[in-house]
Enzyme design. Structure first.
Site, PDB file in Angstrom:
ATOM      1  N   GLY A 112       0.824  -1.217   0.000  1.00 12.72           N
ATOM      2  CA  GLY A 112       0.000   0.000   0.000  1.00 12.72           C
ATOM      3  C   GLY A 112       0.848   1.253   0.000  1.00 12.72           C
ATOM      4  CD  GLN A 238      -2.358   4.771   7.084  1.00 13.07           C
ATOM      5  OE1 GLN A 238      -1.937   5.884   7.356  1.00 13.07           O
ATOM      6  NE2 GLN A 238      -1.631   3.886   6.411  1.00 13.07           N
ATOM      7  CG  ASP A 317       9.710  -1.720   8.789  1.00 11.34           C
ATOM      8  OD1 ASP A 317      10.054  -1.218   7.700  1.00 11.34           O
ATOM      9  OD2 ASP A 317       8.586  -1.524   9.299  1.00 11.34           O
ATOM     10  CB  CYS A 355      30.303  -1.663  17.402  1.00 12.74           C
ATOM     11  SG  CYS A 355      29.265  -2.667  16.313  1.00 12.74           S
ATOM     12  CB  CYS A 360      33.388  -2.762  15.019  1.00 10.07           C
ATOM     13  SG  CYS A 360      32.397  -1.380  14.399  1.00 10.07           S
ATOM     14  CG  HIS A 386      28.887  -0.315  12.202  1.00  4.21           C
ATOM     15  ND1 HIS A 386      29.323  -0.586  13.474  1.00  4.21           N
ATOM     16  CD2 HIS A 386      28.333   0.930  12.237  1.00  4.21           C
ATOM     17  CE1 HIS A 386      29.073   0.465  14.253  1.00  4.21           C
ATOM     18  NE2 HIS A 386      28.478   1.393  13.522  1.00  4.21           N
TER      19      HIS A 386
HETATM   20 ZN   LIG Z   1      30.260  -2.314  14.287  1.00  8.28          ZN
END
Ligand SMILES: [Zn+2]
Length: 427
Positions: A112, A238, A317, A355, A360, A386
């Site tokens: 949609g 909505q 998301d 991280c 990393c 990452h």
């Molecule tokens: Zn990372």
């Protein structure tokens, strides 16, 4: 062990036969909660960030690497997969997860938003701040529209080859059943912050009528396709920035039942003014049934995820983590910056020294700077790993903080650091 899967092609998530949602912990001072969504392809511990693989691939990253970085589920798009390769192909392949070699849970957005985006010429990122977009920037002139909506559905022109297509609630359900994701969304009319109030009301009425048709068609298809595992259907709330419309949508869809079927969960969609995100989400989540999961569609900037979690959203998301990664922009504890900047040419530290991602652990900012400047394909892969890890882990940390009773401290610590040294925290 990172990338242990290279020698082990089996990577499995636990299986259950049907769909359910269990709440393990609910905050008393906010709408936040911790739970588990159980799907036929495994559980999702919530709150959770669901990375986007629009066309059955997270661009530049293997599904094994997505599992490795902690992704619990992936979200694809029904509109794109319908146009290419065709939802019948995914059905023949055994469904989206099987097709893309992702054994875990999957979501599909209904199409949609994408179809209607053609209609109004949305920017790729839906306007999040009504102040910074002029009407003309957001909405294309009528002659340029690629989609036209009526009470029955939407007629649109493919962005790939110009061919004409029509989506109705029934077609969207048929397409999403063929694609076979564990969680699907009802077909809704997505508006912008710039549509007029009368138009928002008209779109809400359409979305309501379409929600009933989606439930009916979903029920029919579920009974017809008996060999398939159950696919859950989420209704989409909505109502743009209007309190009465948002609350009405939450009340109507929250209690909706047709053909003996109600929604398994809910998506909160449409135009969301960033400055009002928490307010809008709380209007909706105070009304929606507590025992069903709530997904905040298209939201994924770090500061917005905190707002979503504390206002009762369970899953999120957003394409931003991977999209900005391909332009060399990375999230770190110290804010967001671009690796192509020449100040990283001789910087032999990781992108973020806190991280734990593959990138990393193995690469420096200097190397990342080099591959971006050289337009090497691996730059997209490493930066995406990452950024996706950063966001997935951030929401995992929020979940743990809720369980440990220190969410407010964790939020203050993160936002204090994240925005402190960077004027670029916002997208
Ligand atoms: Zn990372």
């Amino acid at each position: 062990m990172l990338y242990g899967w290279m020698n082990n092609h089996e990577f499995r998530f636990g299986n259950t036969l049907s769909f359910s949602f269990d709440i393990k912990h609910a905050q008393t001072d906010s709408l936040a909660r911790v739970g588990t969504i159980n799907t036929p392809h495994g559980p999702i511990q919530t709150p959770a960030f669901i990375p986007v693989g629009t066309k059955a691939t997270v661009k530049s990253v293997l599904p094994e690497a997505m599992a490795d970085l902690g992704a619990q589920a992936l979200l694809s798009n029904a509109y794109h997969l319908y146009l290419q390769p065709g939802s019948d192909i995914l059905d023949e392949a055994g469904g989206l997860g099987e097709f893309m070699n992702w054994p875990g849970p999957t979501f599909t957005d209904s199409g949609g938003f994408q179809v209607l985006s053609l209609g109004v010429g949305f920017k790729k990122v839906l306007a999040m701040d009504a102040q910074t977009f002029r009407r003309d920037d957001v909405i294309a002139g009528n002659k340029d529209r690629l989609a036209h909506v009526d009470d029955e559905g939407v007629t649109f022109k493919s962005h790939l080859d110009g061919s004409m297509h029509r989506f109705t609630p029934e077609v969207s359900m048929q397409v999403q059943h063929q694609i076979g994701a564990d969680i699907m969304f009802a077909f809704d009319e997505c508006t912008t912050l710039h549509n007029t109030r009368p138009y928002q009301e008209l779109a809400m009425d359409r979305t309501y009528a379409w929600a009933i048709r989606c439930l009916d068609e979903h029920k029919r298809l579920t009974e017809e396709r008996t060999t398939k595992s159950y696919q859950a259907l989420f209704g989409v709330i909505q109502g743009a920035q209007y309190e009465d419309l948002r609350k009405k949508a939450a009340s109507d869809l929250g209690s909706m039942e047709s053909s003996g079927q109600s929604f398994d969960g809910f998506g909160i969609g449409g135009a969301l003014d960033k400055g009002q995100l928490g307010t809008i989400v709380s209007w909706v989540n105070e009304i929606l049934p507590e025992d069903k999961p709530r997904h905040l569609l298209g939201i994924g900037a770090p500061e917005d995820l905190f707002v979503g979690v504390e206002n009762g959203c369970d899953t999120f998301d957003c394409v931003l983590a991977s999209r900005i990664a391909r332009t060399s922009a990375v999230y770190t504890m110290e804010g967001r910056f671009n690796l192509s900047n020449s100040r990283f040419k001789r910087d032999f530290t990781p992108i973020d020294d806190e991280c734990d991602c593959y990138t990393c652990t193995h690469y420096t900012r200097a190397y990342m700077h080099h591959v971006f400047r050289g337009k090497e394909i691996v730059s997209a892969t490493l930066a995406t790993i990452h950024n996706e890890r950063f966001i997935v882990r951030l929401v995992d940390q929020m979940r743990q903080a809720l369980l440990d009773g220190n969410f407010a401290d964790m939020k203050a610590d993160f936002l204090g650091r994240y925005t402190h040294r960077s004027g670029q925290a916002r997208d």
